[in-house]
Design a protein around this motif. Structure first.
Motif, PDB file in Angstrom:
ATOM      1  N   ILE D 234      33.950  27.458  23.380  1.00  9.88           N
ATOM      2  CA  ILE D 234      34.797  28.593  23.772  1.00  9.88           C
ATOM      3  C   ILE D 234      35.173  29.437  22.562  1.00  9.88           C
ATOM      4  CG2 ILE D 234      37.084  29.179  24.694  1.00  9.88           C
ATOM      5  CD1 ILE D 234      36.582  26.773  26.649  1.00  9.88           C
ATOM      6  N   ILE D 235      34.825  30.734  22.609  1.00  6.01           N
ATOM      7  CA  ILE D 235      35.068  31.585  21.449  1.00  6.01           C
ATOM      8  C   ILE D 235      36.227  32.550  21.656  1.00  6.01           C
ATOM      9  CG2 ILE D 235      32.754  31.389  20.493  1.00  6.01           C
ATOM     10  CD1 ILE D 235      31.978  33.923  21.912  1.00  6.01           C
ATOM     11  N   TRP D 236      36.662  32.693  22.869  1.00  2.00           N
ATOM     12  CA  TRP D 236      37.850  33.503  23.175  1.00  2.00           C
ATOM     13  C   TRP D 236      38.406  32.994  24.497  1.00  2.00           C
ATOM     14  CZ3 TRP D 236      38.747  36.281  27.636  1.00  2.00           C
ATOM     15  CH2 TRP D 236      39.885  37.128  27.635  1.00  2.00           C
ATOM     16  N   PHE D 237      39.733  33.018  24.614  1.00  6.34           N
ATOM     17  CA  PHE D 237      40.307  32.680  25.923  1.00  6.34           C
ATOM     18  C   PHE D 237      41.605  33.439  26.130  1.00  6.34           C
ATOM     19  CE2 PHE D 237      42.152  29.406  23.131  1.00  6.34           C
ATOM     20  CZ  PHE D 237      43.503  29.528  23.425  1.00  6.34           C
ATOM     21  N   LYS D 238      41.968  33.560  27.377  1.00  9.98           N
ATOM     22  CA  LYS D 238      43.276  34.068  27.778  1.00  9.98           C
ATOM     23  C   LYS D 238      43.769  33.175  28.911  1.00  9.98           C
ATOM     24  CE  LYS D 238      45.757  38.230  29.248  1.00  9.98           C
ATOM     25  NZ  LYS D 238      45.611  39.657  29.637  1.00  9.98           N
ATOM     26  N   VAL D 239      44.961  32.632  28.779  1.00 12.01           N
ATOM     27  CA  VAL D 239      45.537  31.757  29.810  1.00 12.01           C
ATOM     28  C   VAL D 239      46.823  32.377  30.307  1.00 12.01           C
ATOM     29  CG1 VAL D 239      46.327  29.435  30.360  1.00 12.01           C
ATOM     30  CG2 VAL D 239      44.786  29.798  28.428  1.00 12.01           C
ATOM     31  N   GLU D 240      46.965  32.479  31.599  1.00 13.91           N
ATOM     32  CA  GLU D 240      48.220  32.933  32.186  1.00 13.91           C
ATOM     33  C   GLU D 240      48.702  31.912  33.197  1.00 13.91           C
ATOM     34  OE1 GLU D 240      45.979  36.576  33.189  1.00 13.91           O
ATOM     35  OE2 GLU D 240      47.956  37.541  32.972  1.00 13.91           O
ATOM     36  N   SER D 241      50.010  31.698  33.221  1.00 12.29           N
ATOM     37  CA  SER D 241      50.583  30.815  34.227  1.00 12.29           C
ATOM     38  C   SER D 241      51.702  31.575  34.915  1.00 12.29           C
ATOM     39  CB  SER D 241      51.119  29.553  33.562  1.00 12.29           C
ATOM     40  OG  SER D 241      51.706  28.728  34.545  1.00 12.29           O
ATOM     41  N   GLU D 242      51.659  31.598  36.243  1.00 11.89           N
ATOM     42  CA  GLU D 242      52.689  32.305  37.007  1.00 11.89           C
ATOM     43  C   GLU D 242      53.257  31.358  38.054  1.00 11.89           C
ATOM     44  OE1 GLU D 242      51.452  36.063  38.580  1.00 11.89           O
ATOM     45  OE2 GLU D 242      53.394  36.450  39.528  1.00 11.89           O
ATOM     46  N   ASN D 243      54.563  31.097  37.974  1.00 12.50           N
ATOM     47  CA  ASN D 243      55.238  30.176  38.903  1.00 12.50           C
ATOM     48  C   ASN D 243      55.978  30.958  39.983  1.00 12.50           C
ATOM     49  OD1 ASN D 243      54.503  28.425  36.912  1.00 12.50           O
ATOM     50  ND2 ASN D 243      56.579  27.667  36.471  1.00 12.50           N
TER      51      ASN D 243
END
Lengths: 272, 272, 272, 272
Positions: D234-243
């Motif tokens: 993995i060379i780039w990532f974006k993680v979002e968490s919405e509750n």
């Protein structure tokens, strides 16, 4: 009671954005015609979180919003976001507000007045590290318009397919630009503008006007882009045009985005 | 482990409908052209609950769906819902499935083929007490079409505003009616049908066809209603037409619903 | 200019409902706490169309709305819809308005105040033929609540899954019932009500309260139904509860609807 | 017939992106368990348009999609987008596909199997000017999970509020990463994963597991980020968490995005 959010976090992973999303709130916005307008905002507020803290005290965002009593003005975003960074002890703070906005418009021939609604938004990012210009503000409008297809008109013996389209304009500016000005720019690029109330003489006028001004999605994006490029107050823009094609069940789309030439604008990422 | 759902409830309040809502599931539906079509359904399943039971065993709905392995056919709804009433010891059971459905269509002049998508649905209500005819089935389609305004055409020296519209047809029938037949009925009522792929000669044809066939929302609703009324298989229908007006930011709407005259159809409530 | 809508139609197909749909409009509604509340409505207005007329003059709906200047009150729906039937020369008229509505609530322990938003709606149908009682009015609220699963609590050694749920209440009444009263009824049936702003002591209280009051979707529907049944002003109701289950990606649902016993209520179809 | 799109445009305004948006199409995607999976995609395809051309031949996008007969594989995006740039004589081409994806999962105790749905997407940008690495591909998944609030658990004598949340992971990779691997990463970070079908013993297990693993939105984002950072592909990532907070009517949100250190990754803008 224990402050869980303030506990130490050992994962060494700072968080760029954390906060509350999609809180509905009654707001009052500046209105060029009537000074103030009551509407309903969908509000999101974020800060960054350093790697050593476990969590964010989310209720503080709502407290700050309550203190403002819903008075939302681009001229106070700077103070508001500076306050947020202080209360959260964060480096950055950001705010997104989406809201329907109403403008009284006169029909083109009968001059009867009616209210048109436009979905608008502000996206403000504040960064303490950018000392001289900590606030980055995007003003956005979604303007529904009519587009009439140039190809359909050209190749057909009579008629031309046309449809409702949405033009989305986002700008960063060096001085105040009214929402109403952006709406005007979008509507002037259209085959014809929309109205909530049209008498028969207006409908005839709109129909003929649109037939005389065929525009692709690409034409809309370009005409708006040319107008925004000429406006010296605008230092960055993004224009999107989406046509809900009346001959297809999918849409046609065009997008142009630009920074002002020779302007010392910070390199910023496109806001969706 | 305790079976909480089966506990006695003393409020003396029976529940008409309880179950699971909006479960996504891959389904296979009957297709007139290709026999079977793979698509994705949004599935809801309900039963009634007598006043003396506290709750419903919701997981059983998913078990029943799993046993079918996604094979969804109107011809088996009767058995499926009878099974549900047995497993739940309920008097009634119902099923709602919404799914995109694709039909290969040839463009009118070039004859190039492409797939058009239509949002379809089945709503099936089963009632053990209705011995002879326990299943009440509604078949529904949403058909996007083009409508061209008769008033705009009549009063304007040239051109006419037109737009994408959605025709929703719901029917109860005495014998099988294909989804494709309902789509045809909707498209034949239109100023023009839509296609995913049109060559220039097709676009000219569609543009001119629509100009020659102006239709209000009311005309669409009426034309579809007249066609369905003539079809002896159809014992109830509801037709809605909604135009995404290209001159307004709101929609025009028309609705006609009817029972077949002289038919012993149970008095039923309109769906939605 | 020709009046195309007024032309004779020979299809002999009357239209039950035709009009404008989903017009956004700033409205002012009655508010128990503050007398008046500014919000934004999504408005639809319909009439019937006799078989011999080709179309409806849709712009008249917007004219009537403009004359009211957005002042929307259930006490004036009767007059408004009577006016519509006169202007359109129709037998029936109907109005649907959906709007976010805000109520100031105090947190349970800290007593800090914040605004909660509730999606509300009015659906009014007017029929000249029903001389004594021409107006049929439904008042509806969508109330977000917390539900905690009784089965999960019972079978688990600790904890219990809980989630956000939406209770939808619709009522027909013989006398005024405030939106705030319906909201209270929904929140009193919940495992716990929701708030925009909670301090730590409030979060503890809400968490424990919910754990002490486990409720299935069926319980919510029943408790609200029992309360509405006792209220002599209410002559019809429909209650729906939908849980966005925290252990599934689909929802649990329950619905109860009833007419008041021994009340001379006209047989009416369920709304939606 | 005249080719209007090919006409000369004098506004000197190139268009970065123009094409078709939100076309529904039945697709077949690679599936780690079953090799192939039928589903329904929402497809958008774009090219750039040089300043001297008036418009784009939008129908060509649909022709190219038809030639593929819906077989969508990340391994062929490179060829597909290269083909598009040739047919359109453009420098860039891009593709966005959103689709529900189903994975068979065994319940944790009973081992009963059911299908869970995940909204997934591919965003591919092709640029002829980047000779060695013209394709930039983002793979994205939306994974619904359960989160249980650490603060609520800590401060309460019993219970803890929990809710459905959505984790969105987007990655750019140097080698194939399966959608299923990203889903696993998201579910392992959760208080508990979700299932379509749970027996009572599973519900007990999930409830207790979640109570033992309290997680803020910030924890989810961090745990996923830590896992992705370790993965050398993995060379780039974006993680979002919405509750979807069960105690509020608004959501809690956290986001982390990173480039791999010491990797020669082109500077790219965040998607969305």
């Amino acid at each position: 009671m224990q402050d869980v959010q303030k506990q130490y976090d050992s994962r060494r992973m700072p968080i760029q954005k954390t906060g509350i999303k999609d809180l509905l709130y009654p707001i009052v916005v500046l209105d060029r015609q009537n000074k103030l307008q009551h509407t309903v905002g969908t509000v999101s507020m974020y800060v960054d979180l350093p790697h050593h803290y476990k969590g964010t005290h989310m209720s503080r965002f709502v407290e700050i919003l309550n203190e403002l009593r819903g008075k939302i003005s681009v001229s106070t975003f700077d103070d508001m976001l500076a306050t947020i960074t202080k209360r959260f002890d964060s480096d950055t703070a950001s705010l997104e507000i989406y809201f329907p906005y109403f403008v009284a418009k006169k029909a083109p021939v009968s001059k009867v007045e009616s209210l048109m609604n436009y979905d608008c938004f502000f996206v403000a990012n504040f960064n303490k590290a950018h000392h001289k210009q900590p606030l980055d503000l995007i003003v956005g409008v979604n303007v529904p318009i009519m587009t009439l297809c140039p190809c359909s008109k050209e190749i057909s013996d009579y008629g031309a397919h046309n449809q409702r389209s949405i033009v989305t304009i986002q700008v960063r500016t060096s001085r105040l630009v009214w929402i109403e000005e952006l709406i005007d720019t979008a509507e002037q690029s259209a085959s014809a503008p929309l109205y909530s109330l049209l008498k028969r003489e207006d409908e005839k006028y709109i129909t003929e006007t649109a037939y005389n001004r065929p525009r692709f999605a690409e034409d809309i994006a370009r005409d708006v882009a040319v107008a925004l490029k000429k406006d010296e107050r605008i230092i960055w823009f993004k224009v999107e045009s989406e046509n809900f094609e009346s001959i297809h069940n999918h849409n046609a789309y065009a997008m142009v985005t630009r920074n002002r030439d020779n302007t010392d604008v910070r390199k910023k990422k496109d806001f969706k």
